[in-house]
Motif scaffolding. Structure first.
Motif, PDB file in Angstrom:
ATOM      1  N   PHE A  78      -5.147 -27.206  15.833  1.00  0.00           N
ATOM      2  CA  PHE A  78      -4.491 -26.568  14.691  1.00  0.00           C
ATOM      3  C   PHE A  78      -5.417 -26.504  13.482  1.00  0.00           C
ATOM      4  O   PHE A  78      -5.394 -25.530  12.714  1.00  0.00           O
ATOM      5  N   ILE A  79      -6.232 -27.540  13.300  1.00  0.00           N
ATOM      6  CA  ILE A  79      -7.162 -27.534  12.169  1.00  0.00           C
ATOM      7  C   ILE A  79      -8.275 -26.514  12.398  1.00  0.00           C
ATOM      8  O   ILE A  79      -8.725 -25.840  11.459  1.00  0.00           O
ATOM      9  N   ILE A  80      -8.717 -26.387  13.628  1.00  0.00           N
ATOM     10  CA  ILE A  80      -9.677 -25.328  13.947  1.00  0.00           C
ATOM     11  C   ILE A  80      -9.062 -23.965  13.663  1.00  0.00           C
ATOM     12  O   ILE A  80      -9.713 -23.062  13.106  1.00  0.00           O
ATOM     13  N   PHE A  81      -7.770 -23.819  14.008  1.00  0.00           N
ATOM     14  CA  PHE A  81      -7.054 -22.607  13.620  1.00  0.00           C
ATOM     15  C   PHE A  81      -7.171 -22.370  12.115  1.00  0.00           C
ATOM     16  O   PHE A  81      -7.408 -21.254  11.655  1.00  0.00           O
ATOM     17  N   ALA A  82      -6.959 -23.449  11.355  1.00  0.00           N
ATOM     18  CA  ALA A  82      -6.969 -23.336   9.893  1.00  0.00           C
ATOM     19  C   ALA A  82      -8.301 -22.799   9.388  1.00  0.00           C
ATOM     20  O   ALA A  82      -8.352 -21.888   8.548  1.00  0.00           O
ATOM     21  N   MET A  83      -9.364 -23.368   9.893  1.00  0.00           N
ATOM     22  CA  MET A  83     -10.681 -22.948   9.428  1.00  0.00           C
ATOM     23  C   MET A  83     -11.029 -21.544   9.909  1.00  0.00           C
ATOM     24  O   MET A  83     -11.668 -20.769   9.195  1.00  0.00           O
ATOM     25  N   LYS A  84     -10.601 -21.204  11.100  1.00  0.00           N
ATOM     26  CA  LYS A  84     -10.864 -19.866  11.613  1.00  0.00           C
ATOM     27  C   LYS A  84     -10.105 -18.818  10.815  1.00  0.00           C
ATOM     28  O   LYS A  84     -10.560 -17.676  10.671  1.00  0.00           O
ATOM     29  N   SER A  85      -8.939 -19.190  10.270  1.00  0.00           N
ATOM     30  CA  SER A  85      -8.141 -18.202   9.540  1.00  0.00           C
ATOM     31  C   SER A  85      -8.829 -17.745   8.262  1.00  0.00           C
ATOM     32  O   SER A  85      -8.690 -16.581   7.864  1.00  0.00           O
ATOM     33  N   THR A  86      -9.558 -18.632   7.607  1.00  0.00           N
ATOM     34  CA  THR A  86     -10.338 -18.190   6.456  1.00  0.00           C
ATOM     35  C   THR A  86     -11.621 -17.494   6.901  1.00  0.00           C
ATOM     36  O   THR A  86     -12.021 -16.482   6.324  1.00  0.00           O
TER      37      THR A  86
END
Length: 483
Positions: free
Chosen positions: A332-340
């Motif tokens: 989920f945190i990788i998701f977070a960074m990928k979203s930006t």
């Protein structure tokens, strides 16, 4: 390779497949439109998707990796500063989005540099404005994108048991694929999936922290390490005065309203979207994600001597979470960074393939050719950003992010924000962009004034130049038009 690493790889492959599939679906939808399908998702975003992509983009890499690291080093003042982002973004949605959306729709603007050009000039001067705005956007957002790639690479490396460079390459490759396929629609749809996982991760993390620590012991431990952590006498990284932390609220508002990779969401929303619904979703999701920096204080209590503060989040997950839960949350945190990262890459590619192209060469022969150029720019600039990360000197993630986004904010505030209630001239817009760029950039790089003073000073000087130069040049432009 142990069973948990295999589990992590399985999660990664499954979700990467989902993201690429969403990119493929959005590409089918996007091809029914003109170039605006790639640039602004055909102005099709509904309330929840719009809120999801706004929050995911605003609260991602720096929120999950950079901000816990800053909190580890400087203390609870970063937690307070982080909490200002949710209300600031909600205010931007409720009181700014509609004006920008309607005006851009009337002019047919598909990017923020194009909006600046169309609202301030025409002919040669309009092309100059679009080109300068595009160049500044490309330069500064590539800097910001570099920090995002490092953040996602660091976390992915520890999660998968591979080297940083290998992890960064893997993450960037997937971002390039789905962003290239679907443009802003793919970015927004994948962001919405990601932000749901991010919010769930925030809830799980807070439950673990507050059920495993005695608050009194936590306070005593932090005070023993450094009394400044909980009772600061200065603004630490924000400035000398403790009150400088409250500058985060106006900064975060302008961050959401002005920065091209954030404001483009306003242009992409459906014309009849209910903004109060968007604002409500933004407030709920933003409030949950504002809790994440607390991780830095938790790790500081248990491990007070980390050599690299940016490792606070990876070490927290490794030391204090069951490996299976750690794997899910890390995803989920990788998701977070990928979203930006995907938002930055899309904006930089749009500025290059649309704005810089129109400024220098004019329109191409067909929409199909324009779309090919858009997609090629995503690939090329994704590779450039990866190379920048590999060869960049050591830097703190949050600082580099603010260098890029804060300086861009100072450059754009006049022609994007001030122009909503006071229309300046083309020369005013050009002067404001250049002065804001050099003022904020110089103060961030060479003046020891804190992380917010430089960008906000740049905003003030840039805004004054926008108004002042416009007042001086308006009579000249009027006389030229009527001569």
């Amino acid at each position: 390779m142990d069973a948990y690493k295999l589990f992590n790889w399985g999660l990664l492959i499954l979700t990467f497949g989902l993201l690429i599939y969403l990119g493929y679906l959005s590409s089918k939808y996007m091809n029914k439109n003109d170039e605006g399908g790639f640039l602004v998702a055909g102005r099709s975003l509904g309330a929840f998707v719009a809120a999801g992509t706004i929050v995911a983009t605003g609260f991602s890499g720096w929120g999950f990796m950079g901000s816990p690291g800053v909190t580890y080093q400087f203390g609870a003042i970063e937690v307070l500063g982080n909490f200002f982002f949710a209300p600031a973004m909600m205010i931007a949605v409720l009181y700014f989005a509609r004006f920008l959306q309607r005006r851009a729709l009337e002019m047919g603007s598909n990017t923020i540099p194009e909006y600046i050009a169309q609202s301030h000039g025409s002919g040669a001067m309009g092309r100059v404005l679009q080109g300068v705005a595009a160049f500044i956007t490309i330069l500064l957002l590539l800097v910001f994108l570099t920090s995002q790639i490092k953040a996602v690479g660091l976390l992915g490396a520890s999660w998968l048991g591979i080297e940083l460079n290998q992890s960064a390459f893997l993450m960037v490759a997937v971002i390039i694929i789905y962003t290239m396929l679907g443009g802003l629609a793919a970015v927004a749809w994948t962001d919405t999936v990601m932000v749901c996982g991010m919010a769930l991760a925030a809830v799980i993390i807070m439950v673990q922290i507050f059920t495993s620590v005695d608050l009194g012991n936590w306070e005593a431990s932090l005070n023993a390490i450094d009394p400044e952590l909980l009772n600061p006498t200065t603004g630490a990284h924000y400035g000398d005065s403790i009150g400088t932390v409250f500058l985060v609220l106006p900064y975060a508002f302008l961050f959401a309203a002005v920065l091209p990779y954030m404001a483009i969401r306003f242009l992409a929303m459906k014309p009849d979207v209910k903004l109060h619904k968007v604002g409500l979703y933004v407030a709920i999701l933003g409030a949950l994600l504002s809790l994440i920096p607390i991780v830095g204080l938790y790790v500081r209590m248990h491990m007070p001597d980390l050599a690299d503060p940016d490792m606070a989040m990876p070490i927290y997950l490794e030391q204090f979470m069951h490996p299976a839960i750690q794997g899910v949350i890390t995803l989920f945190i990788i998701f977070a960074m990928k979203s930006t990262a995907n938002s930055l890459l899309h904006t930089v590619a749009s500025a290059t393939s649309h704005d810089l192209r129109l400024s220098l060469f004019g329109p191409v022969s067909s929409e199909r050719m324009a779309l090919r150029i858009n997609r090629a720019a995503v690939v090329l600039l994704g590779i450039v950003a990866l190379l920048m990360m590999l060869y960049a000197p050591p830097f703190m993630l949050s600082w580099l992010g603010i260098l890029g986004s804060g300086t861009l904010l100072a450059s754009m505030i006049g022609p994007v924000f001030i122009s909503t209630f006071w229309q300046g001239t083309a020369w005013g817009a050009l002067t404001a962009m250049l002065v804001g760029f050099f003022t904020s950039g110089y103060m961030m790089l060479f003046a020891d004034v804190g992380w917010l003073i430089g960008p906000l000073t740049g905003c003030a000087v840039s805004s004054a130049c926008y108004v002042g130069v416009s007042l001086i040049m308006r009579p000249m432009e009027f006389s030229q038009r009527h001569s």
